[in-house]
Design a protein around this motif. Structure first.
Motif, PDB file in Angstrom:
ATOM      1  N   PRO A 254     -26.438  13.983 -38.789  1.00 31.14           N
ATOM      2  CA  PRO A 254     -26.658  12.592 -39.192  1.00 31.14           C
ATOM      3  C   PRO A 254     -26.802  12.443 -40.709  1.00 31.14           C
ATOM      4  N   TRP A 255     -26.247  11.352 -41.229  1.00 30.21           N
ATOM      5  CA  TRP A 255     -26.401  10.978 -42.632  1.00 30.21           C
ATOM      6  C   TRP A 255     -27.103   9.623 -42.687  1.00 30.21           C
ATOM      7  N   LEU A 256     -27.632   9.307 -43.865  1.00 25.00           N
ATOM      8  CA  LEU A 256     -28.371   8.061 -44.034  1.00 25.00           C
ATOM      9  C   LEU A 256     -27.481   6.852 -43.735  1.00 25.00           C
ATOM     10  N   ARG A 257     -28.067   5.871 -43.075  1.00 19.48           N
ATOM     11  CA  ARG A 257     -27.374   4.636 -42.717  1.00 19.48           C
ATOM     12  C   ARG A 257     -28.259   3.451 -43.094  1.00 19.48           C
ATOM     13  N   PRO A 258     -27.681   2.210 -43.037  1.00 22.14           N
ATOM     14  CA  PRO A 258     -26.366   1.843 -42.522  1.00 22.14           C
ATOM     15  C   PRO A 258     -25.236   2.219 -43.481  1.00 22.14           C
ATOM     16  N   ASP A 259     -24.083   2.448 -42.925  1.00 18.99           N
ATOM     17  CA  ASP A 259     -22.895   2.736 -43.711  1.00 18.99           C
ATOM     18  C   ASP A 259     -22.267   1.433 -44.187  1.00 18.99           C
ATOM     19  N   ILE A 260     -21.569   1.492 -45.306  1.00 24.92           N
ATOM     20  CA  ILE A 260     -20.955   0.301 -45.877  1.00 24.92           C
ATOM     21  C   ILE A 260     -20.006  -0.380 -44.896  1.00 24.92           C
ATOM     22  N   LEU A 261     -19.259   0.401 -44.110  1.00 24.89           N
ATOM     23  CA  LEU A 261     -18.317  -0.209 -43.165  1.00 24.89           C
ATOM     24  C   LEU A 261     -19.062  -0.923 -42.039  1.00 24.89           C
ATOM     25  N   GLU A 262     -20.195  -0.358 -41.612  1.00 27.62           N
ATOM     26  CA  GLU A 262     -21.019  -1.033 -40.605  1.00 27.62           C
ATOM     27  C   GLU A 262     -21.553  -2.350 -41.154  1.00 27.62           C
ATOM     28  N   SER A 263     -21.972  -2.346 -42.411  1.00 30.46           N
ATOM     29  CA  SER A 263     -22.528  -3.562 -43.013  1.00 30.46           C
ATOM     30  C   SER A 263     -21.472  -4.648 -43.158  1.00 30.46           C
ATOM     31  N   ILE A 264     -20.254  -4.251 -43.507  1.00 35.17           N
ATOM     32  CA  ILE A 264     -19.178  -5.235 -43.628  1.00 35.17           C
ATOM     33  C   ILE A 264     -18.880  -5.851 -42.259  1.00 35.17           C
ATOM     34  N   LYS A 265     -18.892  -5.029 -41.219  1.00 36.36           N
ATOM     35  CA  LYS A 265     -18.685  -5.559 -39.869  1.00 36.36           C
ATOM     36  C   LYS A 265     -19.794  -6.538 -39.497  1.00 36.36           C
ATOM     37  N   GLN A 266     -21.029  -6.209 -39.869  1.00 28.11           N
ATOM     38  CA  GLN A 266     -22.157  -7.097 -39.567  1.00 28.11           C
ATOM     39  C   GLN A 266     -22.010  -8.420 -40.304  1.00 28.11           C
ATOM     40  N   ILE A 267     -21.582  -8.370 -41.548  1.00 33.98           N
ATOM     41  CA  ILE A 267     -21.356  -9.597 -42.323  1.00 33.98           C
ATOM     42  C   ILE A 267     -20.308 -10.468 -41.633  1.00 33.98           C
ATOM     43  N   ALA A 268     -19.236  -9.841 -41.155  1.00 34.48           N
ATOM     44  CA  ALA A 268     -18.189 -10.596 -40.458  1.00 34.48           C
ATOM     45  C   ALA A 268     -18.717 -11.203 -39.163  1.00 34.48           C
ATOM     46  N   ARG A 269     -19.525 -10.436 -38.416  1.00 28.90           N
ATOM     47  CA  ARG A 269     -20.080 -10.954 -37.159  1.00 28.90           C
ATOM     48  C   ARG A 269     -20.972 -12.162 -37.409  1.00 28.90           C
ATOM     49  N   GLU A 270     -21.637 -12.170 -38.567  1.00 28.10           N
ATOM     50  CA  GLU A 270     -22.535 -13.278 -38.897  1.00 28.10           C
ATOM     51  C   GLU A 270     -21.801 -14.459 -39.518  1.00 28.10           C
ATOM     52  N   GLY A 271     -20.492 -14.359 -39.611  1.00 34.76           N
ATOM     53  CA  GLY A 271     -19.701 -15.456 -40.150  1.00 34.76           C
ATOM     54  C   GLY A 271     -19.518 -15.431 -41.657  1.00 34.76           C
ATOM     55  N   GLY A 272     -19.903 -14.337 -42.297  1.00 34.00           N
ATOM     56  CA  GLY A 272     -19.733 -14.230 -43.747  1.00 34.00           C
ATOM     57  C   GLY A 272     -18.262 -14.181 -44.138  1.00 34.00           C
ATOM     58  N   LYS A 273     -17.927 -14.818 -45.238  1.00 36.75           N
ATOM     59  CA  LYS A 273     -16.533 -14.889 -45.692  1.00 36.75           C
ATOM     60  C   LYS A 273     -16.277 -14.153 -47.007  1.00 36.75           C
ATOM     61  N   ASN A 274     -17.364 -13.796 -47.716  1.00 32.00           N
ATOM     62  CA  ASN A 274     -17.218 -13.131 -49.014  1.00 32.00           C
ATOM     63  C   ASN A 274     -18.241 -12.014 -49.141  1.00 32.00           C
ATOM     64  N   VAL A 275     -17.818 -10.856 -49.623  1.00 29.91           N
ATOM     65  CA  VAL A 275     -18.745  -9.765 -49.884  1.00 29.91           C
ATOM     66  C   VAL A 275     -18.498  -9.230 -51.293  1.00 29.91           C
ATOM     67  N   LEU A 276     -19.577  -9.056 -52.040  1.00 26.01           N
ATOM     68  CA  LEU A 276     -19.525  -8.457 -53.369  1.00 26.01           C
ATOM     69  C   LEU A 276     -20.238  -7.117 -53.293  1.00 26.01           C
ATOM     70  N   VAL A 277     -19.491  -6.041 -53.483  1.00 24.55           N
ATOM     71  CA  VAL A 277     -20.061  -4.698 -53.416  1.00 24.55           C
ATOM     72  C   VAL A 277     -20.582  -4.303 -54.801  1.00 24.55           C
ATOM     73  N   VAL A 278     -21.804  -3.799 -54.816  1.00 19.14           N
ATOM     74  CA  VAL A 278     -22.473  -3.387 -56.058  1.00 19.14           C
ATOM     75  C   VAL A 278     -22.823  -1.901 -55.930  1.00 19.14           C
ATOM     76  N   PRO A 279     -21.927  -1.004 -56.335  1.00 13.27           N
ATOM     77  CA  PRO A 279     -22.188   0.437 -56.189  1.00 13.27           C
ATOM     78  C   PRO A 279     -23.104   0.954 -57.298  1.00 13.27           C
ATOM     79  N   PHE A 280     -24.357   0.499 -57.295  1.00 10.39           N
ATOM     80  CA  PHE A 280     -25.274   0.784 -58.392  1.00 10.39           C
ATOM     81  C   PHE A 280     -25.800   2.206 -58.379  1.00 10.39           C
ATOM     82  N   GLY A 281     -25.444   2.973 -57.359  1.00 13.20           N
ATOM     83  CA  GLY A 281     -25.797   4.385 -57.336  1.00 13.20           C
ATOM     84  C   GLY A 281     -24.837   5.243 -58.127  1.00 13.20           C
ATOM     85  N   PHE A 282     -23.782   4.625 -58.649  1.00 17.69           N
ATOM     86  CA  PHE A 282     -22.763   5.308 -59.432  1.00 17.69           C
ATOM     87  C   PHE A 282     -22.620   4.598 -60.779  1.00 17.69           C
TER      88      PHE A 282
END
Length: 337
Positions: A250-278
């Motif tokens: 196991p690796w730390l979650r949630p994964d970015i792809l899971e979060s994008i799916k959740q945003i879509a399920r909630e009706g979200g239309k726009n996502v801004l990714v902020v890779p602040f760990g890099f």
């Protein structure tokens, strides 16, 4: 191009020697990053180094080669890091007083290795060294690896100068302000009202066992994301991990792809990714975010965007200067003295 770059480096080396004659002390900074192969032919030995000398499977090598091929055959990680080093050295010497500064580059898993940089540091006879991984958030597994590499290389090179290791610097106010401004700029470019954009902070995933080991990595990420969101005026945001390796554990979650799916399920239309760990454009950004995550969002009819990375921008160099010169927002430990 190569001859011009080498000529510039020789000119800077000459300037260094002239400057040292006018000062009473010589200090250094070792900037460290993960490393990247410069050619597809180097992917297999690079992968072997990541695995500590074990042979990667042919399938794993082929997959990594295809990822690098998808981003043009290589990433600008080393080029950007060297540029940051040059700019940081200039900035440090601008206000260095009677101390001259030199900035070196060392990579954890490819050339120029940290050990190669330490050899140059010893040969230059520094009075003091600051070792700075270009990773804002501390984890014993990731940042600790840089610290161990520095200590091991110093011992092998019989290095004796006092050395300070900056193990965490996400709380530096200038870094926080930099990422916040990148968010505001990206929201302007998106042509969408901020409440209609899901802001998704991301950082590299690590094996989940680090939680049982007491690693504060997740807490540092949460604190950092909250500080940046507040500085950016963002009331609602999410956090996800990215770039988890397929190790069978196991690796730390949630994964970015899971979060994008959740945003879509909630009706979200726009996502801004902020890779602040890099902090710069490398494979985890150019492939994992810009290709894989973007494709996943578009397949779900979610409009995708991300912030510009700090790279070698003046505001990032200024943040690093603040960290080295004053230690603002940084956690510093001594390695020798």
């Amino acid at each position: 191009m190569c001859s011009r770059v080498e000529a510039q480096r020789r000119a800077r080396a000459s300037e260094r020697e002239e400057r040292r004659g006018d000062v009473s002390g010589l200090k250094g900074v070792l900037l460290m990053a993960y490393g990247t192969p410069e050619h597809l032919s180097e992917v297999e030995p690079y992968y072997r180094d990541i695995l500590g000398g074990r042979e990667p499977s042919p399938e794993a090598v082929a997959t990594l080669v295809e990822r690098y091929r998808a981003v043009g055959g290589g990433t600008p990680l080393l080029e950007i890091t060297r540029s940051v080093a040059d700019l940081l050295e200039q900035r440090l010497n601008r206000d260095g007083g009677d101390v001259s500064w030199r900035v070196y580059v060392g990579m954890k898993h490819w050339h120029p290795y940290i050990a190669e940089a330490v050899k140059s540091i010893v040969a230059d006879g520094l009075d003091e060294l600051v070792a700075l991984p270009l990773a804002p958030h501390y984890s014993r597994m990731s940042t600790g690896g840089y610290r161990d590499a520095v200590k091991r290389s110093m011992a092998q090179a019989s290095s004796s100068q006092p050395t300070w290791f900056i193990e965490s610097w996400h709380a530096n106010p200038q870094f926080t302000a930099l990422i916040a401004q990148r968010i505001r700029d990206a929201l302007v470019r998106s042509n969408a009202a901020p409440p209609d954009v899901e802001v998704l902070f991301t950082a590299h995933s690590l094996p989940a066992r680090i939680i049982d080991e007491g690693d504060r990595y997740p807490e540092e990420l949460a604190e950092s994301a909250a500080a940046v969101a507040q500085a950016a005026g963002i009331a609602s945001w999410r956090f996800a991990y990215q770039s988890a390796a397929k190790t069978g554990t196991p690796w730390l979650r949630p994964d970015i792809l899971e979060s994008i799916k959740q945003i879509a399920r909630e009706g979200g239309k726009n996502v801004l990714v902020v890779p602040f760990g890099f902090v710069c454009d490398h494979l985890e950004i150019l492939f994992d975010v810009d290709i894989t995550a973007k494709r996943a969002a578009e397949d779900l009819s979610v409009r995708f965007s991300r912030i510009e990375m700090p790279n070698n921008s003046p505001d990032f160099v200024e943040a690093l200067y603040d960290i080295v010169a004053s230690g603002a927002g940084a956690r510093v430990v001594g390695l020798s003295g």
